[in-house]
Design a protein around this motif. Structure first.
Motif, PDB file in Angstrom:
ATOM      1  N   ASN A   7     -13.279  -2.737  -5.803  1.00 21.62           N
ATOM      2  CA  ASN A   7     -12.048  -2.578  -5.015  1.00 21.62           C
ATOM      3  C   ASN A   7     -11.509  -1.148  -5.056  1.00 21.62           C
ATOM      4  OD1 ASN A   7     -11.983  -5.374  -4.346  1.00 21.62           O
ATOM      5  ND2 ASN A   7     -11.063  -5.814  -6.325  1.00 21.62           N
ATOM      6  N   GLU A  35      -9.410   0.026  -1.917  1.00 21.06           N
ATOM      7  CA  GLU A  35      -8.113  -0.657  -1.882  1.00 21.06           C
ATOM      8  C   GLU A  35      -7.190  -0.143  -2.980  1.00 21.06           C
ATOM      9  OE1 GLU A  35      -6.259  -5.202  -2.094  1.00 21.06           O
ATOM     10  OE2 GLU A  35      -8.422  -4.900  -1.822  1.00 21.06           O
ATOM     11  N   PHE A  91       0.839  -1.192   0.000  1.00 19.60           N
ATOM     12  CA  PHE A  91       0.000   0.000   0.000  1.00 19.60           C
ATOM     13  C   PHE A  91       0.877   1.246   0.000  1.00 19.60           C
ATOM     14  CE2 PHE A  91      -2.834  -3.197   1.932  1.00 19.60           C
ATOM     15  CZ  PHE A  91      -3.925  -3.065   1.090  1.00 19.60           C
ATOM     16  N   ARG A 118      -3.501   1.829  -2.776  1.00 18.74           N
ATOM     17  CA  ARG A 118      -2.289   1.305  -3.418  1.00 18.74           C
ATOM     18  C   ARG A 118      -1.657   2.338  -4.350  1.00 18.74           C
ATOM     19  NH1 ARG A 118      -1.631  -3.848  -2.164  1.00 18.74           N
ATOM     20  NH2 ARG A 118      -3.424  -5.152  -1.660  1.00 18.74           N
ATOM     21  N   LEU A 134      -7.393  -3.675   3.922  1.00 14.55           N
ATOM     22  CA  LEU A 134      -6.501  -2.576   4.305  1.00 14.55           C
ATOM     23  C   LEU A 134      -6.010  -2.777   5.734  1.00 14.55           C
ATOM     24  CD1 LEU A 134      -8.437   0.563   2.983  1.00 14.55           C
ATOM     25  CD2 LEU A 134      -6.943  -0.994   1.733  1.00 14.55           C
ATOM     26  N   GLN A 151     -14.263  -3.993   1.530  1.00 13.77           N
ATOM     27  CA  GLN A 151     -13.161  -3.265   0.917  1.00 13.77           C
ATOM     28  C   GLN A 151     -12.132  -2.819   1.963  1.00 13.77           C
ATOM     29  OE1 GLN A 151     -13.699  -0.531  -2.439  1.00 13.77           O
ATOM     30  NE2 GLN A 151     -15.891  -0.601  -2.036  1.00 13.77           N
TER      31      GLN A 151
END
Length: 241
Positions: free
Chosen positions: A222, A225, A4, A229, A41, A37
């Motif tokens: 997503n 997420e 991430f 990223r 994380l 979602q």
């Protein structure tokens, strides 16, 4: 799996997004989708905080236009955000996400008072912190609350999860077929162009603290997420050209 880019994020969830398409004030399936979602994380070491809106239940400015005192209307809106926060907390915990709700207005029976150091400690313990009650002050939007809390907890990015809008456009894409989507903007450009990203107070606060904003569609696959990223999603707003 790629790492991430952002290790501490604040997500602003609009109240309208919670109602889904079924006419419910809070659609548990939509909130469950959000939880699914966010769990990767947390499992991946990202600290997550959330600020909730209340547009699915109450809008202070709308109520004021219909004759209700603006201050009273805004306080009612703060209580409505607490209703959303409690619903999110319950559904998140059923998905195995440990949460804590903090409120800017004191409702001791159901939520902790907002204390910055305690919020940060929760994040360090891998708990998702849900901020309710806006800033605790009338005339301040939940967008301003999101910017303020993001700065206070030292978030690296503010994620603006919109309802059925995949970024920032020069005009309403639901009304105009020739609306143009921005890939990148600066905070000052968003303010000068009067783009409906968030209010000017919130944008100015982000600009002063060099806090980037990513605007994207909450229901994109997503999306949360991918934004964390650092993928090219939605519109990114920064202090740099």
């Amino acid at each position: 799996m790629s790492s991430f880019k952002y290790k501490r994020v604040l997500i602003k969830l609009s109240g309208e997004a919670f109602s889904g398409n079924n006419g419910f004030v809070i659609d548990s399936r939509v909130v469950g989708h959000i939880a699914k979602q966010i769990k990767p994380l947390v499992d991946g070491g990202v600290s997550v905080a959330i600020v909730v809106g209340a547009g699915n239940i109450w809008r202070g400015t709308e109520a004021a236009r219909h004759g209700i005192d603006r201050v009273s209307a805004d306080y009612a809106g703060m209580l409505a955000t607490l209703m959303n926060a409690l619903a999110i907390q319950d559904i998140f915990e059923k998905e195995g996400i440990i949460t804590r709700t903090q409120s800017a207005i004191q409702v001791m029976q159901v939520a902790e008072p907002f204390i910055r150091r305690k919020a940060i400690r929760h994040l360090e313990k891998e708990r998702v912190v849900i901020f309710a009650g806006g800033t605790g002050n009338p005339y301040m939007t939940t967008d301003t609350a999101a910017a303020l809390r993001a700065v206070e907890i030292e978030a690296q990015v503010l994620l603006m999860a919109k309802n059925k809008v995949d970024g920032v456009y020069d005009k309403d894409p639901h009304k105009y077929s020739d609306a143009v989507k921005y890939q990148r903007l600066t905070h000052l450009e968003a303010i000068k162009k009067r783009l409906k990203v968030m209010d000017a107070t919130a944008l100015s606060l982000c600009d002063e603290n060099k806090l980037p904003i990513i605007v994207f569609d909450l229901l994109e696959e997503n999306g949360i997420e991918r934004a964390c990223r650092g993928e090219n999603i939605g519109t990114i707003i920064t202090s740099e050209e």
